[in-house]
Scaffold this active site. Structure first.
Site, mmCIF file in Angstrom:
data_model
loop_
_atom_site.group_PDB
_atom_site.id
_atom_site.type_symbol
_atom_site.label_atom_id
_atom_site.label_comp_id
_atom_site.label_asym_id
_atom_site.label_seq_id
_atom_site.Cartn_x
_atom_site.Cartn_y
_atom_site.Cartn_z
ATOM 1 N N SER A 1 0.813 -1.213 0.000
ATOM 2 C CA SER A 1 0.000 0.000 0.000
ATOM 3 C C SER A 1 0.849 1.266 0.000
ATOM 4 C CB SER A 1 -0.963 -0.049 1.192
ATOM 5 O OG SER A 1 -1.937 0.948 1.115
ATOM 6 N N ASP B 1 -1.050 1.375 -4.096
ATOM 7 C CA ASP B 1 -1.922 0.358 -4.694
ATOM 8 C C ASP B 1 -3.286 0.916 -5.058
ATOM 9 O OD1 ASP B 1 -2.814 0.591 -2.048
ATOM 10 O OD2 ASP B 1 -3.372 -1.515 -1.900
#
Length: 447
Positions: free
Chosen positions: A103, A244
């Site tokens: 992430s 992401d």
């Protein structure tokens, strides 16, 4: 059954260090394969996506080996946003979806998260069962039942076309100048293309990944470059995604940030006016600002709070039948459109509000006045439990007494990093600083 390996968003760690090693990824793939393909079952398919981290190649191949060893057929998507994996798992009738990403973390980190056949992230219980399989001897498939793997080229295109269908029919972005910061991450191709195809003039930032520059001075956690681009190009709005692309931060025409709370407030008010907000309820975590709760209450709407983590937001939304939720950090979950937070879809909804109302981003991105909030992170050594220290607990009790009726205090361990997060809200900013600084000092002494 408890989880030890899985955190709040899958398994994470530093690449080539436990648990983010090729060996562990192989075993994790095999354990997930055995969970989703019971012995003797057919050959279900798995879709695997990743972001742009250098270690993604290693983990992708290791996971593929583990999954195919249990008879799963693997479809490799390449770099795609996390929400694309949720979407493609469901639309391609896969038994399992896997996203390789950490992430918003730096490139040295990576992670593995799983999606079930419905496109939603796995429950705590399912992850615990996979851990139990992992701890034992994993039975491989018979030689004739080993799975196959192939790379597919149209996964990203399928997702992009779906994104465009969520935009109001007949509405265009012609004449709108948009800065899009993709954090040198998974959406570096998808997001600019979708915006351009909808008519926007696109100014891309963070679209040159090299494996080591994901989230580096760019994206939703570092929007300074995008803010400068907004000002330099005279853009109408900026959209900043993370590595992401499951979270988003909006920049107005001056480069000023609007976080997830402000975005959710706008969407909740608009959806309520349109009769689209189910049960008049927005779901957000305990980190969301008290100002958001007051804003909703003044409009007869309700805020349902959950633990931190978009998975818990989604679980609450599914239990309650609600369709809008998210996190202050920028995860915006709209279950009418997606099974998880989707930064690009949220950005499109914000642009739709601009196009439909003719209002500036700065007008739309300031729905409420925030209550002063202070958040500090304290790193601690592995194996330490600073929150259990008597001195820390005493300082926390004192802070709760001082804030009683005047504010809010939240102290928790991060689910993805060895951090203690100390957050407080209070109209009295001097009291706010004192309370947080005293707790942080006590935690540091104990860490």
């Amino acid at each position: 059954m408890t989880r030890k390996l899985f955190g709040t968003d899958g398994v994470r760690g530093t690449a080539n260090t436990h648990p983010m090693t090729a060996e562990m990824a192989l075993r994790l793939g095999a354990a997930a394969g055995r969970y989703f393909r019971p012995v003797g079952a057919g050959s279900p398919r798995v879709v695997i996506g990743k972001d742009t981290r250098l270690s993604g190649y290693m983990l992708e191949n290791a996971l593929t080996a583990g999954l195919t060893s249990t008879g799963m057929n693997v479809l490799l998507l390449g770099p795609v946003p996390t929400p694309a994996v949720g979407f493609l798992t469901r639309s391609m009738r896969a038994a399992l979806g896997v996203m390789i990403s950490a992430s918003h973390n730096p490139h040295e980190d990576n992670g593995i998260k799983f999606f079930g056949p419905d496109g939603f992230k796995l429950s705590d219980e399912a992850e615990a069962e996979i851990e139990a399989i992992l701890a034992g001897e994993i039975q491989p498939a018979q030689p004739g039942n080993i799975g196959r793997a192939k790379r597919i080229e149209d996964g990203r295109g399928r997702y992009q076309e779906y994104c465009k269908t969520t935009f109001p029919s007949g509405l265009r972005l012609d004449g709108l100048k948009v800065v899009i910061d993709c954090a040198n991450g998974a959406a570096y191709r998808a997001a600019p293309e979708v915006l351009w195809e909808l008519g926007a003039e696109v100014i891309p930032v963070g679209v040159e990944p090299n494996g080591k520059n994901i989230n580096l001075r760019c994206g939703s956690t570092h929007p300074e470059a995008a803010a400068e681009a907004v000002r330099a190009h005279g853009a109408d709005v900026g959209i900043c995604l993370d590595g992401d692309a499951d979270r988003v931060i909006i920049l107005d025409e001056t480069g000023k940030e609007a976080d997830g709370d402000q975005i959710m407030a706008l969407f909740a008010a608009r959806w309520a006016d349109e009769g689209r907000l189910r049960d008049g309820t927005l779901v957000a975590t305990v980190m969301s600002n008290l100002g958001l709760e007051r804003f909703l209450g003044a409009r007869g709407l309700r805020l349902e709070r959950t633990p931190v983590g978009d998975r818990y937001v989604v679980e609450a939304m599914r239990r309650g039948g609600w369709n809008l939720g998210g996190e202050q950090s920028g995860h915006i979950v709209m279950t009418d459109f997606a099974t998880t937070g989707d930064g690009l879809l949220a950005g499109l909804q914000f642009l739709a509000a601009m196009a439909q109302t003719g209002r500036r981003a700065s007008d739309l991105a300031r729905s409420f006045e925030t209550v002063p909030q202070l958040l500090q992170n304290v790193r601690y050594a592995a194996g330490q439990e600073p929150l259990k220290a008597p001195g820390v607990q005493a300082v926390i009790r004192d802070a709760e007494v001082r804030l009683n009726g005047a504010g809010r205090l939240l102290i928790r361990k991060s689910g993805t990093e060895p951090l203690i997060r100390v957050m407080a809200e209070c109209e009295d900013e001097a009291l706010l600083r004192d309370v947080v600084e005293e707790i942080v000092a006590a935690v540091r002494d104990a860490a």
